[in-house]
Design a protein around this motif. Structure first.
Motif, mmCIF file in Angstrom:
data_model
loop_
_atom_site.group_PDB
_atom_site.id
_atom_site.type_symbol
_atom_site.label_atom_id
_atom_site.label_comp_id
_atom_site.label_asym_id
_atom_site.label_seq_id
_atom_site.Cartn_x
_atom_site.Cartn_y
_atom_site.Cartn_z
ATOM 1 N N LEU A 14 1.566 -8.061 5.913
ATOM 2 C CA LEU A 14 0.430 -8.554 6.703
ATOM 3 C C LEU A 14 0.221 -7.668 7.926
ATOM 4 O O LEU A 14 -0.900 -7.267 8.245
ATOM 5 N N GLU A 15 1.308 -7.360 8.611
ATOM 6 C CA GLU A 15 1.203 -6.523 9.815
ATOM 7 C C GLU A 15 0.585 -5.166 9.487
ATOM 8 O O GLU A 15 -0.291 -4.670 10.200
ATOM 9 N N GLU A 16 1.031 -4.573 8.392
ATOM 10 C CA GLU A 16 0.504 -3.248 8.008
ATOM 11 C C GLU A 16 -0.994 -3.345 7.696
ATOM 12 O O GLU A 16 -1.767 -2.456 8.060
ATOM 13 N N THR A 44 1.393 -7.046 -1.134
ATOM 14 C CA THR A 44 2.288 -8.183 -1.370
ATOM 15 C C THR A 44 3.568 -7.902 -0.593
ATOM 16 O O THR A 44 3.773 -6.789 -0.113
ATOM 17 N N GLY A 45 4.443 -8.903 -0.511
ATOM 18 C CA GLY A 45 5.753 -8.677 0.084
ATOM 19 C C GLY A 45 6.651 -7.985 -0.936
ATOM 20 O O GLY A 45 6.325 -7.895 -2.117
ATOM 21 N N LYS A 46 7.798 -7.517 -0.467
ATOM 22 C CA LYS A 46 8.755 -6.860 -1.367
ATOM 23 C C LYS A 46 9.251 -7.848 -2.425
ATOM 24 O O LYS A 46 9.360 -7.540 -3.590
ATOM 25 N N GLY A 91 -3.731 -13.120 13.037
ATOM 26 C CA GLY A 91 -4.856 -12.191 13.154
ATOM 27 C C GLY A 91 -5.659 -11.943 11.894
ATOM 28 O O GLY A 91 -6.610 -11.158 11.910
ATOM 29 N N ALA A 92 -5.313 -12.592 10.777
ATOM 30 C CA ALA A 92 -6.091 -12.407 9.545
ATOM 31 C C ALA A 92 -7.490 -13.002 9.724
ATOM 32 O O ALA A 92 -7.711 -13.879 10.565
ATOM 33 N N ASP A 93 -8.456 -12.505 8.930
ATOM 34 C CA ASP A 93 -9.847 -12.927 9.103
ATOM 35 C C ASP A 93 -10.231 -14.109 8.222
ATOM 36 O O ASP A 93 -11.098 -14.890 8.570
#
Ligand SMILES: Cc1cc2nc3c(=O)[nH]c(=O)nc-3n(C[C@H](O)[C@H](O)[C@H](O)COP(=O)(O)OP(=O)(O)OC[C@H]3O[C@@H](n4cnc5c(N)ncnc54)[C@H](O)[C@@H]3O)c2cc1C
Ligand SMILES: Cc1cc2nc3c(=O)[nH]c(=O)nc-3n(C[C@H](O)[C@H](O)[C@H](O)COP(=O)(O)OP(=O)(O)OC[C@H]3O[C@@H](n4cnc5c(N)ncnc54)[C@H](O)[C@@H]3O)c2cc1C
Lengths: 283, 352
Positions: A42-44, A120-122, A77-79
């Protein structure tokens, strides 16, 4: 840049307890969290949006209470946040999960335009298979980049991405084309806290909720338990070792204790002495 | 529940192991998988095949040879310069085409970065089941693969089947299973396979491979002796006692997860469920309580020695030799005792 991030709400495994008598998992009262690995992705995604403009949409498939996790991503911070929830999805293994997610992603593209990147996550901390990312990529025909430690370059004009990826024994530097799917490695960035205005917005924001029908998922036999080729036959507790450690009585001095331990080790495993002599002398 | 296997899956036979070959080197999990695959194949009375993908050359030929030595009856060989470095596109394409042509009933891969990246793609393309991170593989009465994996951080196990689809796929973590004995008299046959691969059509390009610095590599997973510390050591300074003992033993050093979080050790030295699985001959755990997530990573050790001040610490439930005492006091003495016992003539040099 149009970016999608898949997240999963998971039980905070640090707090899961197994019932000592029945060996069942005691889920009641266990708080849920956003799968920690998903936050690095998400941060990336947010970093790329801040740099190039565009929007970050977050998607999860889960029970209605997964709304909480989505709301948190808005506060970070997602839209936009979408909850895919329907009883038909219950009991999905990774193949059925990726079918539903891929269909929903198609619908997202139909509604808000084509995506440049999917994150996606790892892996998750509950199912822990790391199979959902590759599965979603395959179903949507996206190029796939897993275990990414760094996004070196993302060029929306040229539609090119250069990344560093953890491999066995080293780091691969790969170049590929958008659209592609990226799974970030943990600890590769500092996840932001989110601004006050974001958290105010998140508190009131609408979480878009889609049923299978809303997401235009036609083939319900590919969803949930029905659509899962894997079958969990039994869940059981590991057989505990019956014999406890052979205890060595501590000596009067640490030196005596040490000698007693060596005795006990070599008595138990006589072959170890030769192996260890070689090892200790550097062979 | 099990239905009659659909007609088009009945021809799926034999057990396959994906041999993880990268830059001319085989990941040792491949041999561990061949050991497990051999048992499954014998029980099912079918062949065990190694799947070897790589660039033409010695590394690839060696991999096939070693696969036979470790139990394979035959090897499917895909040799192409495109396959010299791992990339998802050509690898998943080649494996999928191979499966569709030669139809195995079981396909096993290592749960490594490569194996996990590949297995998810292949299983989704084939629309079959994939059980992740198994700790045990068996064939049950009616010939189905019973794949057992830990759940909830190892506190429970579950057994998963893929009854009505083929192949039945599973990944297994490195060091979870023993390495089979190498028998250099064994041979096998090679079946070459030429999938439809074309570098021009592969979009992802490798720009560079940066090998890990030799000094930064920890060989924890494959070490014969491992010394580890836990929170019971109380400070990063005291953790040095673990390193001192490891150095005298020529051993690798590691620790429990909280030590990574505190920054006493790097994450590649974490032992357990979310760290490394180890299978040393000797494992010495100092000031580690033995939580289930730690336990699952060390149970394959031949001899576990635990040092803990609490006689009720869970580590004593699976250690072989235990002592209830202060590790901070004991470790220097233990280091000295080993030094004397193992290499008296070197004592002076090592002390320097
Ligand atoms: C104990 C246990 C063992 C299991 N073993 C297997 C097994 O061996 N094989 C199998 O096929 N299934 C298995 N399952 C089912 C599997 O956990 C579910 O299908 C789950 O929905 C997704 O898998 P995962 O949690 O492993 O995700 P992973 O593949 O580890 O997740 C990777 C990433 O995909 C995304 N993602 C995952 N789930 C969702 C979601 N629901 N919504 C949005 N994004 C998501 C996230 O970004 C996540 O970081 C198991 C489940 C349990 C509880
Ligand atoms: C999802 C998840 C994954 C995890 N993965 C891992 C993993 O991979 N690896 C891992 O190790 N943990 C993992 N954990 C953490 C695990 O649950 C434990 O918290 C952890 O292993 C405890 O570390 P410890 O034994 O060092 O510390 P503690 O549990 O605090 O134990 C310290 C021990 O030292 C003893 N002690 C105190 N003083 C002394 C002394 N002077 N001399 C000798 N003994 C002394 C105490 O009696 C105690 O038994 C995971 C947890 C979760 C939730």
């Amino acid at each position: 840049m149009k970016i999608l991030v898949c997240i999963k709400q998971v039980p905070d495994s640090a707090q899961i307890r197994v019932h000592p008598v029945t060996n069942t998992i005691m889920r009641q009262g266990v708080p849920t969290i956003i799968n920690p690995y998903d936050l690095f992705s998400l941060e990336e995604a947010l970093k790329l949006r801040d740099k190039f403009g565009g929007e970050v949409t977050v998607l999860t498939m889960g029970p209605p209470m997964a709304e909480n996790a989505l709301r948190k991503t808005l506060a970070i911070g997602a839209d936009r946040a979408i909850l895919l929830t329907d009883r038909f999805f219950a009991g999905a293994d990774t193949l059925a999960t990726t079918y539903a997610l891929a269909q929903a992603i198609r619908k997202i593209q139909k509604t808000w335009g084509d995506l440049d990147l999917v994150f996606t996550g790892k892996q998750t901390i509950d199912g822990d298979t790391a199979q959902v990312g590759p599965g979603v990529a395959k179903r949507l025909d996206l190029l796939q980049l897993t275990y990414v430690s760094k996004i070196v370059e993302a060029d929306a004009e040229k539609r090119e991405v250069v990344i560093e990826r953890r491999a066995e024994g080293g780091t691969q530097v790969l170049k590929t084309k958008m659209p592609c799917l990226i799974a970030m490695l943990e600890g590769t960035n500092e996840v932001r806290r989110g601004s006050i205005s974001d958290s105010l917005r998140a508190a009131r924001a609408e979480i878009i909720t889609w049923s299978a029908k809303d997401a235009e998922i036609e083939d319900l036999t590919k969803c949930g338990l029905k659509g899962s080729p894997t079958i969990v036959k039994k869940v059981f507790a590991p057989t505990p070792r019956t014999e406890r450690a052979a205890f060595v009585e501590p000596g009067k001095t640490a030196g005596e204790s040490a000698d007693a331990i060596l005795e006990a080790i070599f008595k138990r495993h006589p072959a170890l002495k030769e192996d260890m002599t070689k090892l200790a002398s550097g062979f | 529940a099990k239905k009659e296997l659909p007609e088009h899956f009945r021809g799926y036979k034999h057990v396959w192991v994906f041999v993880e070959l990268e830059r001319g080197v085989v990941h040792p999990v491949s041999w561990e998988l061949l050991g497990a695959g051999r048992k499954l194949a014998d029980q099912l009375k079918v062949d065990l095949a190694a799947v070897v993908l790589g660039a033409p050359g010695e590394g690839t030929r060696n991999a096939i040879q070693e696969a036979f030595y470790h139990g394979a009856d035959l090897a499917y060989l895909v040799e192409d310069p495109i396959l010299s470095d791992y990339r998802n596109e050509p690898f998943s394409k080649a494996v999928t085409q191979l499966v569709n042509t030669h139809k195995p009933e079981i396909l096993l891969l290592g749960a490594t970065t490569l194996g996990r990246d590949l297995a998810g793609s292949v299983a989704t393309t084939l629309l079959t089941g994939l059980t992740a991170d198994c700790t045990e593989l068996a064939v049950d009465g009616d010939g189905s693969l019973a794949a057992t994996r830990p759940t909830f951080g190892g506190s429970l196990l579950c057994t998963i089947y893929t009854l009505n689809y083929r192949p039945q796929m599973a990944t297994v973590r490195p060091r979870q299973l023993p390495t089979p004995a190498r028998d250099a008299t064994r041979t096998g046959r090679v079946v070459e396979f030429k999938p439809d691969l074309d570098e021009d059509k592969i979009i992802t390009k490798l720009l560079k491979f940066i090998p890990d610095r030799e000094s930064a590599k920890s060989n924890l997973a494959f070490a014969d002796v491992v010394v580890a510390g836990g929170l019971g050591l109380q400070s990063a300074e005291n953790y040095q006692l673990v390193r001192n003992l490891a150095s005298v033993l020529g051993a690798e050093f590691g620790g429990s997860r909280p030590l990574v979080q505190k920054g006493w050790i790097t994450s590649d030295r974490q032992i357990g469920q979310t760290g490394k699985t180890i299978r040393p001959k000797l494992y010495i755990a100092a000031g580690i309580s033995g939580a289930i997530q730690h336990r699952v990573g060390v149970e394959g050790a031949d001899c576990i020695v635990a040092i803990n001040t609490d006689k009720n610490a869970p580590i004593f439930d699976f250690a072989h030799v235990g002592i209830v005492t202060d590790a901070i006091r004991l470790l220097p003495a233990l280091t000295e005792a080993f030094r004397q016992r193992l290499s008296p003539e070197n004592a002076d040099r090592l002390a320097g």
